[in-house]
Design an enzyme around this catalytic site. Structure first.
Site, PDB file in Angstrom:
ATOM      1  N   GLY A  17       2.678   7.018   8.124  1.00  0.00           N
ATOM      2  CA  GLY A  17       1.956   7.013   8.591  1.00  0.00           C
ATOM      3  C   GLY A  17       0.251   8.016   9.561  1.00  0.00           C
ATOM      4  O   GLY A  17       0.668   8.166  10.707  1.00  0.00           O
ATOM      5  N   SER A  18      -0.026   8.248   8.247  1.00  0.00           N
ATOM      6  CA  SER A  18      -1.407   9.109   8.564  1.00  0.00           C
ATOM      7  C   SER A  18      -2.070   8.609   9.348  1.00  0.00           C
ATOM      8  O   SER A  18      -2.594   8.986  10.666  1.00  0.00           O
ATOM      9  CB  SER A  18      -0.942   9.849   7.974  1.00  0.00           C
ATOM     10  OG  SER A  18      -2.281   9.617   6.796  1.00  0.00           O
ATOM     11  N   ARG A  70       9.711 -14.059   1.961  1.00  0.00           N
ATOM     12  CA  ARG A  70       8.313 -13.737   2.432  1.00  0.00           C
ATOM     13  C   ARG A  70       8.132 -14.700   3.931  1.00  0.00           C
ATOM     14  O   ARG A  70       7.368 -14.347   4.782  1.00  0.00           O
ATOM     15  CB  ARG A  70       7.143 -13.830   1.256  1.00  0.00           C
ATOM     16  CG  ARG A  70       7.640 -12.447   0.760  1.00  0.00           C
ATOM     17  CD  ARG A  70       6.835 -12.772   0.099  1.00  0.00           C
ATOM     18  NE  ARG A  70       6.317 -11.653  -1.389  1.00  0.00           N
ATOM     19  CZ  ARG A  70       6.460 -10.375  -1.397  1.00  0.00           C
ATOM     20  NH1 ARG A  70       6.343  -9.972  -0.546  1.00  0.00           N
ATOM     21  NH2 ARG A  70       6.898  -9.865  -2.114  1.00  0.00           N
ATOM     22  N   ASN A 112      -7.685  -3.785   6.588  1.00  0.00           N
ATOM     23  CA  ASN A 112      -6.260  -2.852   5.874  1.00  0.00           C
ATOM     24  C   ASN A 112      -7.107  -2.519   5.180  1.00  0.00           C
ATOM     25  O   ASN A 112      -8.410  -1.973   4.455  1.00  0.00           O
ATOM     26  CB  ASN A 112      -5.517  -4.333   4.796  1.00  0.00           C
ATOM     27  CG  ASN A 112      -4.455  -3.265   3.630  1.00  0.00           C
ATOM     28  OD1 ASN A 112      -3.235  -2.686   4.747  1.00  0.00           O
ATOM     29  ND2 ASN A 112      -4.818  -3.330   2.345  1.00  0.00           N
ATOM     30  N   HIS A 114      -6.652   0.102   1.445  1.00  0.00           N
ATOM     31  CA  HIS A 114      -6.824   0.012   0.214  1.00  0.00           C
ATOM     32  C   HIS A 114      -7.122   1.653  -0.357  1.00  0.00           C
ATOM     33  O   HIS A 114      -8.445   1.705  -0.292  1.00  0.00           O
ATOM     34  CB  HIS A 114      -6.820  -0.944  -0.357  1.00  0.00           C
ATOM     35  CG  HIS A 114      -6.373  -1.205  -1.922  1.00  0.00           C
ATOM     36  ND1 HIS A 114      -5.294  -1.669  -2.398  1.00  0.00           N
ATOM     37  CD2 HIS A 114      -6.694  -0.958  -2.795  1.00  0.00           C
ATOM     38  CE1 HIS A 114      -5.145  -0.764  -3.395  1.00  0.00           C
ATOM     39  NE2 HIS A 114      -5.856  -0.801  -3.792  1.00  0.00           N
ATOM     40  N   THR A 146      -8.123 -11.739   3.615  1.00  0.00           N
ATOM     41  CA  THR A 146      -7.606 -12.477   3.267  1.00  0.00           C
ATOM     42  C   THR A 146      -6.436 -13.047   3.009  1.00  0.00           C
ATOM     43  O   THR A 146      -5.627 -12.224   2.243  1.00  0.00           O
ATOM     44  CB  THR A 146      -8.846 -13.211   2.325  1.00  0.00           C
ATOM     45  OG1 THR A 146      -8.784 -13.130   1.587  1.00  0.00           O
ATOM     46  CG2 THR A 146      -9.980 -12.970   3.370  1.00  0.00           C
TER      47      THR A 146
HETATM   48  C1  GRF Z   1      -2.942   5.450   2.592  1.00  0.00           C
HETATM   49  O1  GRF Z   1      -2.772   6.070   1.743  1.00  0.00           O
HETATM   50  C2  GRF Z   1      -3.266   3.737   2.550  1.00  0.00           C
HETATM   51  O2  GRF Z   1      -4.860   3.888   1.910  1.00  0.00           O
HETATM   52  C3  GRF Z   1      -2.139   2.514   1.754  1.00  0.00           C
HETATM   53  O3  GRF Z   1      -0.956   3.191   1.868  1.00  0.00           O
HETATM   54  C4  GRF Z   1      -0.711   4.969   2.281  1.00  0.00           C
HETATM   55  C5  GRF Z   1      -0.514   5.133   3.863  1.00  0.00           C
HETATM   56  O4  GRF Z   1      -0.613   6.438   4.310  1.00  0.00           O
HETATM   57  N1  GRF Z   1      -2.391   1.584   2.268  1.00  0.00           N
HETATM   58  P1  GRF Z   1      -0.515   6.832   5.413  1.00  0.00           P
HETATM   59  O5  GRF Z   1       1.149   6.361   5.779  1.00  0.00           O
HETATM   60  O6  GRF Z   1      -0.662   6.103   6.948  1.00  0.00           O
HETATM   61  O7  GRF Z   1       0.247   8.173   5.591  1.00  0.00           O
END
Ligand code: GRF
Length: 221
Positions: A17-18, A70, A112, A114, A146
């Site tokens: 959750g950073s 899902r 999102n 990524h 999407t």
């Molecule tokens: C991040 O590297 C993000 O790009 C990926 O998952 C990680 C999540 O990190 N989708 P955090 O939980 O927000 O610290």
């Protein structure tokens, strides 16, 4: 005086959750004129849930293991989020593949992050794959979600150089710093009504965003 209600965010997490913390801080400081209406994790032990609780936010856990498909899991997410009418749904390290059941109701307001320079390396282990390929740079992309996994139109992208001796961990550490900068920028653009998803792709201020997203630089407003 007309009192404009603040925009509402819903944030989905699976872990540390950073990125969530960055949103908590940005809403608290006013950098984002929004409230976080709900934080949902699919994992009961996600550390991010504690961050949310510490910040006094509403939290929920919808454990994917409690659902046979899902689609049923996604419907439970929709049922939790839709009544809150979120202006924007933020996937912040949410490690489940979403189906149209979830994506359709939030289409155009679902972002999102990524950790790769999309369209390179959709999926997992992005940093190791960049190192294995001998890439000179790696990075991170915020994109609209999407129906195509990690394939929605990029919004903003930040690059870091790969340096001698880099490991997946050292690279991830440099990339996450960029994640924390670009994700709130993309969210702010969306909340300001500047960022749109159209049939042809993503648009900022009415202009089409290039296929790899707007490249981050320090003076980006
Ligand atoms: C991040 O590297 C993000 O790009 C990926 O998952 C990680 C999540 O990190 N989708 P955090 O939980 O927000 O610290």
């Amino acid at each position: 005086m007309i009192d404009h209600p603040k925009a509402r965010l819903a944030i989905l997490i699976s872990g540390r959750g950073s990125n969530l913390q960055v949103f908590i801080d940005a809403c608290a400081s006013g950098e984002l004129e929004a409230d976080i209406a709900l934080v949902v994790s699919n994992k009961p032990d996600a550390a991010g849930l504690q961050r949310a609780t510490r910040a006094g936010l509403a939290t929920g856990c919808i454990d994917h293991r409690d659902y046979a498909t899902r689609e049923e899991f996604d419907q439970a997410l929709v049922d939790a989020l839709l009544p809150l009418q979120p202006d924007l749904v933020i996937l912040a390290g949410f490690m489940r593949i979403l189906t149209p059941v979830f994506i359709r109701p939030f289409y155009g307001r679902l972002l999102n992050i990524h950790p790769s320079l999309l369209p390179k390396y959709p999926g997992l282990n992005t940093h190791q794959r960049a190192l294995d390929a001998g890439d000179g740079e790696a990075g991170v992309t915020v994109h609209f979600v999407t129906l195509e996994l990690d394939g929605g139109p990029p919004v903003i992208q930040a690059r870091v150089s790969v340096v001698a001796g880099d490991t997946a961990e050292s690279l991830a550490e440099r990339v996450i710093n960029r994640e924390h900068i670009i994700y709130p920028i993309a969210a702010r653009w969306h909340l300001q009504g500047r960022l749109k998803l159209k049939d042809e792709g993503a648009y900022l201020d009415g202009d089409p965003i290039p296929p790899t997203g707007i490249q981050y630089h320090e003076n980006l407003a």
